[in-house]
Structure formats: C-alpha cells, structure tokens
Scaffold this active site. Structure first.
Site, short mmCIF file in Angstrom:
data_model
loop_
_atom_site.label_atom_id
_atom_site.label_comp_id
_atom_site.label_asym_id
_atom_site.label_seq_id
_atom_site.Cartn_x
_atom_site.Cartn_y
_atom_site.Cartn_z
CE1 TYR A 54 -3.09 -2.97 0.30
CE2 TYR A 54 -3.44 -2.47 2.62
CZ TYR A 54 -3.70 -3.25 1.51
OH TYR A 54 -4.59 -4.30 1.61
CB ALA A 208 -19.24 -2.68 -2.85
CD GLN A 292 -16.11 8.11 4.74
OE1 GLN A 292 -14.90 7.90 4.90
NE2 GLN A 292 -16.61 8.50 3.58
#
Length: 347
Positions: A54, A208, A292
C-alpha cells in the site's frame, strides 16, 4: 465495540478493523489520516490492517507513526507480504527470501518488534507452498509474527496451507477476502473450507468501495470528493469490480428505501449484513473522515430482521456475484454507467 476470536484461535479482534489500503499516503493528507486512526482508537477498534504494497510502504509507515505511544499489547497489527510493487527478481513473491526481507522491512516501518497477523497477499504459483509455509513458521517460532493468515486464496489452497501449518506446529488463522452484498463468491467453497480448518474470515470492502453507501447514483455524475471522482487508485479499483456499472448502481439505489424503512443508512445496512454471517470474525473498512467512520460503526448495534435481509438480497440478485469459481479473481471488465463515462471524458 464488539470483539470476536479470529477463527478458532485465541486471538481476539475488533469486529470492525481499520484498514488503510487506499487512504494513507494516497487519497487523503496525513492530518486527516491521523484523525481517522485516532477516531478508530476512540471507538474501541483494536485491529489495524495494512500491507507493504500500500502506497509502496508509506501506508505502513504512517500507521506506525499514528499508533506510536499506544500500549502495544492493546493493538492487533496486521500486515501483508507478496504484492510488492518494487522492481526486482525476488519482489512480489512468497519465497523464503522475500518473506524474510519483507517482514523485517514491515517491522521497521510499523515501528514494532512483532506483527500480530502476517498475511500472504495473494497466491504465488511460482513458489512451492512448502517453502512459503515453512518461512512463515520460522517467523512464528522466532516471535516476529504471532499468527499467520492468507488473502484471496481458493478453498483447495487454504486446505493445503492449513494442513502444512499444523504439521509445522502453528495455526493458519485467517483468510482476508472481499465480501459484501455485491461480492459473495466466498460463500460457496471458501467459507466452508475455512470453517473446516478453523480459519476465520477477515473480510475487506464490505461496502464495495463505498458503492453500497448509495452515494453513486445511476444517471448522475460522480460526487465531488468521492473515491471514484479522481482520488488516485479509487476509480480504478471500483471499475475493476464493475461497481460503477449502470445495472449495479440501479440495483443499489433500490436499497435506499429499504434501509430507510428500517431506520438505517445504506452503509449501516450493508455492514450489518456482512457482520451477521457467523463465519466473519471481522470486517476491514477505511475512512477519509472521522465522522464517516463513526457513522459506519453504528452498524454494530443493528440486528437485521430476516425478512429485511431477504428483500435486500432479492433487490441485488441480478447484480451480486456469487460464482464460487470467482474466488481470488476479478470479473471481466464492463463499461461504467453513461454519466460516469461522460464525466471522465470531459474531465
């Protein structure tokens, strides 16, 4: 926060793990990334997932920096080996050499003496499985890794690895695979094989890539600031799984009234659906803003009614991928919805 054993091991993980695959060192600035990690800690998340691939290692570095000062025994640090983007004949493999070299590099970047869960990042068909598993055994027996897992392996591969691990006196404890209302390929063969071997599911992309939050709508442009609207790597990832296909977005939009009827946001509905599966030990999710993350974690309080689940699954029956043969693979690419294509052409 809720906690569960990872497979049949004694390792307890938070039911929601914080992952930084596309955010740290990539999509968001370091200050926002730090705020999200601290929000995760404040919410009781103990399990943090990253990988050496990453952001070419920067994601590990940032996570190690942000977690510095935390009591190490309270944390479950998870990273991966096997998909290094760096050039070199021995890079991106699961050979003894690459596993050893990558483990040492990950330990330095994370700023720790040991990795709680070290995972094989995809199958390596060029290296004998015996070599890979014995290299992991050496790390466990030396104390540099406490537990070993795999990511996106097939059922036969998991069975073979688990058997070798038992012979070498360490357990294979986890499989990190994609799993959501839209991607259900592990249900047919992988989950049963893992249950048989005592391997827990540590699933990624339960929303997703954000599509199941309902923010991407058919016939409309991409929301400003969203993953698909220009953040490096985000749009590519969503298109890889055909999540911006018009039929997919239309079906997902039908979940909005179902979620509202149950007093939920689509994101909470989608995550609660994943966590209700008894084979799932934890779900890995990321965030670009603390609020979030806090909103998504409310899914832990949700107990979905069977009738609602049936209606949700029926709404997505035409677009959800369930073919067991797709485990560890990506689907054939399709075109995103027309509004998305037009927006990219004019960008």
């Amino acid at each position: 926060m809720q906690y569960a054993a990872l497979g049949t091991s004694g390792l307890m993980v938070s039911r929601v793990a914080f992952g930084n695959s596309l955010t740290h060192g990539n999509q968001i600035d370091d200050g926002a990334a730090r705020s999200c990690v601290h929000a995760a800690l404040n919410a009781g998340i103990t399990t943090f997932d990253t990988a050496d691939a990453y952001a070419q290692g920067r994601a590990e570095e940032l996570l190690g920096t942000f977690l510095a000062g935390q009591r190490r025994s309270d944390l479950v640090l998870c990273t991966k080996v096997g998909r290094s983007p760096r050039p070199g004949a021995n890079e991106g493999r699961l050979s003894r050499k690459h596993i050893r070299d990558s483990a040492e590099a990950s330990l330095r970047r994370l700023g720790t003496d040991y990795i709680d869960l070290y995972q094989a990042h995809r199958w390596d068909g060029q290296t004998p499985l015996e070599e890979t598993v014995s290299a992991f055994a050496d790390l466990v027996h030396s104390g540099k890794a406490l537990y070993i897992g795999v990511s996106e392996w097939t059922a036969p591969q998991i069975r073979a690895a688990a058997a070798l691990a038992r012979e070498l006196r360490f357990p294979l404890v986890s499989n990190q695979a994609q799993y959501s209302l839209l991607w259900r390929v592990i249900e047919g063969e992988v989950m049963p094989a893992c249950t048989e071997a005592g391997v827990g599911q540590m699933v990624w992309s339960p929303l997703a890539g954000g599509v199941l939050t309902g923010k991407y709508r058919p016939g409309q442009g991409l929301p400003e600031g969203s993953r698909a609207a220009g953040a490096e790597g985000g749009a590519k990832s969503l298109n890889r799984w055909n999540y911006l296909d018009e039929a997919v977005l239309t079906a997902v939009h039908a979940l909005v009234p179902l979620a509202k009827e149950a007093g939920l946001t689509p994101a909470r509905l989608a995550l609660a659906w994943v966590l209700r599966n008894p084979a799932v030990s934890c779900a890995v999710t990321g965030a670009s803003r603390p609020d979030q993350l806090r909103d998504t974690l409310l899914a832990l309080e949700v107990d979905l009614d069977d009738g609602l689940v049936d209606r949700v699954e029926a709404a997505l029956a035409g677009v959800a991928v369930t073919d067991a043969a797709m485990a560890g693979r990506a689907p054939a690419p399709r075109q995103p919805c027309p509004a998305v294509r037009r927006e990219r052409q004019t960008a």
